[in-house]
Design a protein around this motif. Structure first.
Motif, PDB file in Angstrom:
ATOM      1  N   LEU A   1      13.640  12.662 -24.573  1.00 52.65           N
ATOM      2  CA  LEU A   1      14.532  13.760 -24.184  1.00 52.65           C
ATOM      3  C   LEU A   1      13.781  14.945 -23.589  1.00 52.65           C
ATOM      4  CD1 LEU A   1      17.295  15.071 -24.047  1.00 52.65           C
ATOM      5  CD2 LEU A   1      17.043  15.736 -26.451  1.00 52.65           C
ATOM      6  N   LEU A   2      12.903  15.565 -24.370  1.00 52.96           N
ATOM      7  CA  LEU A   2      12.202  16.746 -23.875  1.00 52.96           C
ATOM      8  C   LEU A   2      11.249  16.397 -22.735  1.00 52.96           C
ATOM      9  CD1 LEU A   2      11.544  18.493 -27.299  1.00 52.96           C
ATOM     10  CD2 LEU A   2      13.119  19.228 -25.507  1.00 52.96           C
ATOM     11  N   GLY A   3      10.662  15.201 -22.783  1.00 57.55           N
ATOM     12  CA  GLY A   3       9.814  14.755 -21.670  1.00 57.55           C
ATOM     13  C   GLY A   3      10.620  14.625 -20.388  1.00 57.55           C
ATOM     14  N   MET A   4      11.807  14.056 -20.499  1.00 62.01           N
ATOM     15  CA  MET A   4      12.696  13.918 -19.345  1.00 62.01           C
ATOM     16  C   MET A   4      13.125  15.288 -18.807  1.00 62.01           C
ATOM     17  SD  MET A   4      16.549  12.486 -19.229  1.00 62.01           S
ATOM     18  CE  MET A   4      17.023  14.076 -19.882  1.00 62.01           C
ATOM     19  N   SER A  34       0.824  -1.217   0.000  1.00 62.33           N
ATOM     20  CA  SER A  34       0.000   0.000   0.000  1.00 62.33           C
ATOM     21  C   SER A  34       0.855   1.264   0.000  1.00 62.33           C
ATOM     22  CB  SER A  34      -0.917  -0.009   1.227  1.00 62.33           C
ATOM     23  OG  SER A  34      -0.141  -0.097   2.428  1.00 62.33           O
ATOM     24  N   ARG A  35       2.170   1.114   0.248  1.00 63.61           N
ATOM     25  CA  ARG A  35       3.045   2.292   0.212  1.00 63.61           C
ATOM     26  C   ARG A  35       3.110   2.891  -1.188  1.00 63.61           C
ATOM     27  NH1 ARG A  35       6.221  -1.055   3.264  1.00 63.61           N
ATOM     28  NH2 ARG A  35       7.280  -1.729   1.356  1.00 63.61           N
ATOM     29  N   LEU A  36       3.115   2.012  -2.188  1.00 66.18           N
ATOM     30  CA  LEU A  36       3.270   2.470  -3.566  1.00 66.18           C
ATOM     31  C   LEU A  36       2.014   3.201  -4.047  1.00 66.18           C
ATOM     32  CD1 LEU A  36       4.941   0.794  -6.535  1.00 66.18           C
ATOM     33  CD2 LEU A  36       2.517   1.362  -6.780  1.00 66.18           C
ATOM     34  N   GLN A  37       2.221   4.360  -4.645  1.00 66.97           N
ATOM     35  CA  GLN A  37       1.117   5.138  -5.210  1.00 66.97           C
ATOM     36  C   GLN A  37       1.402   5.391  -6.687  1.00 66.97           C
ATOM     37  OE1 GLN A  37      -0.346   8.453  -2.619  1.00 66.97           O
ATOM     38  NE2 GLN A  37       1.428   7.930  -1.360  1.00 66.97           N
ATOM     39  N   THR A  38       0.339   5.461  -7.473  1.00 63.10           N
ATOM     40  CA  THR A  38       0.516   5.644  -8.922  1.00 63.10           C
ATOM     41  C   THR A  38      -0.164   6.927  -9.398  1.00 63.10           C
ATOM     42  OG1 THR A  38      -1.457   4.350  -9.447  1.00 63.10           O
ATOM     43  CG2 THR A  38       0.646   3.163  -9.355  1.00 63.10           C
ATOM     44  N   VAL A  39       0.326   7.400 -10.538  1.00 61.97           N
ATOM     45  CA  VAL A  39      -0.267   8.563 -11.202  1.00 61.97           C
ATOM     46  C   VAL A  39      -0.151   8.344 -12.707  1.00 61.97           C
ATOM     47  CG1 VAL A  39       1.897   9.882 -11.245  1.00 61.97           C
ATOM     48  CG2 VAL A  39      -0.292  11.096 -11.328  1.00 61.97           C
ATOM     49  N   ILE A  40      -1.139   8.817 -13.451  1.00 60.54           N
ATOM     50  CA  ILE A  40      -1.093   8.705 -14.911  1.00 60.54           C
ATOM     51  C   ILE A  40      -0.298   9.892 -15.453  1.00 60.54           C
ATOM     52  CG2 ILE A  40      -2.445   8.552 -17.032  1.00 60.54           C
ATOM     53  CD1 ILE A  40      -2.707   6.160 -15.081  1.00 60.54           C
ATOM     54  N   LEU A  41       0.706   9.584 -16.284  1.00 60.27           N
ATOM     55  CA  LEU A  41       1.593  10.631 -16.786  1.00 60.27           C
ATOM     56  C   LEU A  41       1.985  10.368 -18.236  1.00 60.27           C
ATOM     57  CD1 LEU A  41       3.568  13.053 -16.457  1.00 60.27           C
ATOM     58  CD2 LEU A  41       5.255  11.422 -15.572  1.00 60.27           C
ATOM     59  N   ASP A  42       1.779  11.387 -19.057  1.00 59.28           N
ATOM     60  CA  ASP A  42       2.303  11.400 -20.426  1.00 59.28           C
ATOM     61  C   ASP A  42       3.418  12.435 -20.435  1.00 59.28           C
ATOM     62  OD1 ASP A  42       2.918  11.662 -23.083  1.00 59.28           O
ATOM     63  OD2 ASP A  42       0.878  12.155 -23.750  1.00 59.28           O
ATOM     64  N   VAL A  43       4.674  12.000 -20.465  1.00 59.47           N
ATOM     65  CA  VAL A  43       5.800  12.928 -20.325  1.00 59.47           C
ATOM     66  C   VAL A  43       5.919  13.894 -21.503  1.00 59.47           C
ATOM     67  CG1 VAL A  43       7.137  11.366 -18.855  1.00 59.47           C
ATOM     68  CG2 VAL A  43       7.460  11.301 -21.343  1.00 59.47           C
ATOM     69  N   SER A  44       5.254  13.587 -22.625  1.00 58.48           N
ATOM     70  CA  SER A  44       5.305  14.486 -23.784  1.00 58.48           C
ATOM     71  C   SER A  44       4.284  15.616 -23.685  1.00 58.48           C
ATOM     72  CB  SER A  44       5.083  13.703 -25.084  1.00 58.48           C
ATOM     73  OG  SER A  44       3.773  13.181 -25.136  1.00 58.48           O
ATOM     74  N   SER A 101       0.272  17.465 -18.362  1.00 55.37           N
ATOM     75  CA  SER A 101       0.291  16.221 -17.602  1.00 55.37           C
ATOM     76  C   SER A 101       1.480  16.199 -16.639  1.00 55.37           C
ATOM     77  CB  SER A 101       0.372  15.026 -18.562  1.00 55.37           C
ATOM     78  OG  SER A 101       0.444  13.801 -17.867  1.00 55.37           O
ATOM     79  N   VAL A 102       2.641  16.695 -17.103  1.00 54.46           N
ATOM     80  CA  VAL A 102       3.839  16.748 -16.256  1.00 54.46           C
ATOM     81  C   VAL A 102       3.622  17.692 -15.084  1.00 54.46           C
ATOM     82  CG1 VAL A 102       6.268  17.442 -16.177  1.00 54.46           C
ATOM     83  CG2 VAL A 102       5.418  16.144 -18.130  1.00 54.46           C
ATOM     84  N   SER A 103       3.034  18.865 -15.363  1.00 50.91           N
ATOM     85  CA  SER A 103       2.774  19.851 -14.306  1.00 50.91           C
ATOM     86  C   SER A 103       1.804  19.307 -13.261  1.00 50.91           C
ATOM     87  CB  SER A 103       2.212  21.128 -14.937  1.00 50.91           C
ATOM     88  OG  SER A 103       1.964  22.107 -13.954  1.00 50.91           O
ATOM     89  N   SER A 104       0.782  18.600 -13.721  1.00 51.60           N
ATOM     90  CA  SER A 104      -0.205  18.006 -12.798  1.00 51.60           C
ATOM     91  C   SER A 104       0.436  16.939 -11.923  1.00 51.60           C
ATOM     92  CB  SER A 104      -1.359  17.392 -13.590  1.00 51.60           C
ATOM     93  OG  SER A 104      -2.038  18.377 -14.337  1.00 51.60           O
ATOM     94  N   ALA A 105       1.310  16.117 -12.534  1.00 49.69           N
ATOM     95  CA  ALA A 105       2.000  15.068 -11.773  1.00 49.69           C
ATOM     96  C   ALA A 105       2.920  15.684 -10.722  1.00 49.69           C
ATOM     97  CB  ALA A 105       2.801  14.170 -12.713  1.00 49.69           C
ATOM     98  N   ALA A 106       3.598  16.771 -11.072  1.00 54.86           N
ATOM     99  CA  ALA A 106       4.495  17.445 -10.130  1.00 54.86           C
ATOM    100  C   ALA A 106       3.708  18.010  -8.954  1.00 54.86           C
ATOM    101  CB  ALA A 106       5.263  18.554 -10.840  1.00 54.86           C
TER     102      ALA A 106
END
Length: 561
Positions: free
Chosen positions: A385-388, A322-332, A336-341
């Motif tokens: 690259l740019l997603g990273m 239960s420690r592990l948590q997930t989020v949906i992310l499209d790095v491109s 989506s990146v801002s929401s995950a952050a």
């Protein structure tokens, strides 16, 4: 034994010097197309070749640049307005050149156009800042080359790509070094592919020369603008003194003898307390990311796993605590990146983020460079690259807060170019970004590591999937291009894919163990060569002269007779 070896090496170098000293006798009927001729290298080269009787087709960004050049050259020299970031402009320039040279073909293409700004410490920049430079220096060179390749093949000519010393050693943040690492990679793959056509590809790696790119006043003004547009939190973290620093140099350390032993001892020490530390991992649907998430969860770390699909996230949750948590992310997708952050920030709060593992990546489309489009290259660069870059910049404040770790998954293809397309370009870019980031973040106590896996059995190295992609690309090629390469070339390229995939190692824990060490060691390594192919073949090859590496890596299929 040493004396005969030295004699042989001496004779080889003498022979190479003799071969390279031979110049073509007649250049007067040859056409050369040069980009970036408004000023600097391109401008001087255009005048230099014109004075030698070569037919120069000079591409300038501005009307003023073209007019000034025409005034200083003979009537042979012709100019065209070209913005290498605009595919329509590139296409028009290629058609213009084709009508001039007709059946003779293009003897030379010099990809010289480039910009250096915006640049600065990576965290001061945005994804768009990186993309602006990459669009000119890398994707522009790719696009121009793809449009002109049929003309160059016709003349069995030359391609000269202007890289930089910054394409070998990352000396600053931003898109410049990333783009120059990419030029090195693109040139290496192109040289291998064009060898059967009699086309030669050369790379120019200038040091520091007085051009617009190295103009001190422009660079200072750029740094000032980047500094002023960063957030208040970032400015406070770096401080005014950091902004005013002008010397950015890399001391080279020679690590020998007892120092190597000492380093090994340091790297063997593991942090005593790792439970409770937060680690964010991208690309956790399958492969390395999925395995690492489970591995760290078993060690008691708090894993924040980013998956591309809901199915991937659900399957991962079933196999972890239960420690592990997930989020949906499209790095491109920057939103989506801002929401995950924001999501990560809400979870870690004041503890900060201990680890960031940039693992998400794709390989398709992969094919010989001339079979692809600019968008094909960009699709892979956007993810790998740019997603990273985007993920890293958004999470850097949290990593600095905990004086944590950044682990970027590159590849042996980030050191030695193995194929055409955006994959190798993106991995060379990861090397450049990681090198500059590591130096920038050292004062903050943040450590940056690079993972260079060899061939492992993951979803991006499935032979059938790769071959299906290449087949679709082959089917869509115009008939003249198919005839130039021939059916046998296509078949042998598919065999090359089969060979690479047959070498894959199913033990992906070899890679995830490297990632775990980078996150949990007191003193992690800067680079991890994962797998024997990486350690014993490809990494050593990356340090050898280019001609030697080309000899061992040449996989050029046969051309039609």
């Amino acid at each position: 034994m040493w004396l005969p070896l030295l004699v042989v090496l001496g004779l080889i170098f003498l022979y190479r010097w003799h071969r390279q000293s031979q110049i073509l006798e007649d250049l007067s009927d040859k056409y050369v197309f040069i980009t970036g001729c408004d000023t600097g290298f391109g401008n001087l080269l255009a005048k230099q070749l014109d004075s030698q009787g070569i037919n120069v087709l000079a591409a300038c960004l501005t009307e003023k640049g073209a007019q000034n050049l025409e005034k200083e050259a003979s009537s042979r020299l012709q100019t065209v307005i070209l913005d290498v970031t605009d595919s329509q402009s590139v296409n028009s320039a290629a058609k213009w050149a084709s009508t001039i040279i007709k059946e003779k073909g293009l003897w030379g293409l010099v990809n010289n156009a480039g910009i250096g700004i915006p640049g600065g410490p990576n965290e001061w920049l945005s994804k768009d800042d990186f993309l602006k430079v990459i669009n000119v220096n890398l994707l522009g060179a790719v696009d121009v080359t793809l449009h002109f390749l049929p003309l160059i093949r016709k003349a069995r000519g030359r391609i000269v790509n202007v890289s930089s010393v910054a394409g070998r050693i990352s000396i600053c943040g931003g898109g410049y070094c990333i783009s120059k690492y990419g030029i090195e990679c693109f040139s290496d793959s192109l040289r291998n592919e064009m060898h059967p056509f009699g086309v030669k590809v050369s790379i120019i790696e200038p040091g520091f020369f007085s051009t617009l790119i190295t103009n001190t006043d422009l660079q200072k003004e750029n740094i000032k603008i980047c500094w002023e547009k960063t957030s208040e939190e970032v400015r406070e973290a770096y401080g005014e003194e950091y902004f005013r620093k002008e010397k950015m140099w890399l001391p080279l350390l020679v690590v020998l003898g007892l120092l190597l032993l000492y380093r090994w001892y340091r790297q063997s020490q593991i942090l005593e307390i790792i439970t409770g530390k937060y680690v964010f991992i991208t690309g956790c649907d399958s492969g390395f990311g999925n395995k690492l998430a489970k591995q760290l969860d078993n060690r008691g770390m708090k894993v924040l796993a980013a998956c591309l699909t809901n199915t991937g996230a659900s399957e991962l949750k079933k196999e972890c605590s239960s420690r592990l948590q997930t989020v949906i992310l499209d790095v491109s997708d920057s939103q989506s990146v801002s929401s995950a952050a924001t999501w990560v920030n809400g979870i870690v709060a004041d503890k900060g983020l201990w680890g960031l593992v940039n693992n998400a990546g794709i390989v398709i489309p992969m094919a010989p460079n001339e079979w692809l489009t600019r968008e094909g290259f960009r699709k892979v660069l956007e993810v790998n690259l740019l997603g990273m870059v985007d993920v890293t910049i958004n999470l850097l404040p949290l990593i600095r807060k905990s004086q944590g770790r950044i682990v970027n998954v590159s590849s042996i293809a980030g050191r030695v170019t193995l194929c055409g397309g955006g994959y190798c370009l993106s991995k060379y870019g990861i090397e450049a970004f990681s090198d500059s980031l590591r130096r920038e973040l050292k004062p903050f106590g943040v450590k940056v590591s690079i993972i260079n896996p060899a061939f492992f059995r993951t979803s991006i190295l499935i032979s059938e999937v790769l071959k299906d992609s290449v087949t679709e690309i082959w089917k869509k090629l115009p008939l003249n291009l198919k005839n130039a390469y021939g059916e046998k070339y296509y078949e042998q390229y598919c065999e090359f894919i089969d060979k690479i995939c047959s070498m894959t190692n199913p033990k992906i824990t070899v890679v995830t163990d490297c990632m775990e060490h980078a996150l949990t060691a007191v003193h992690p390594w800067t680079r991890y060569s994962a797998g024997w192919y990486a350690k014993l073949i490809y990494m050593p090859l990356s340090y050898l002269p280019t001609c030697v590496a080309d000899y061992f890596l040449d996989s050029s299929p046969d051309l039609p007779k």
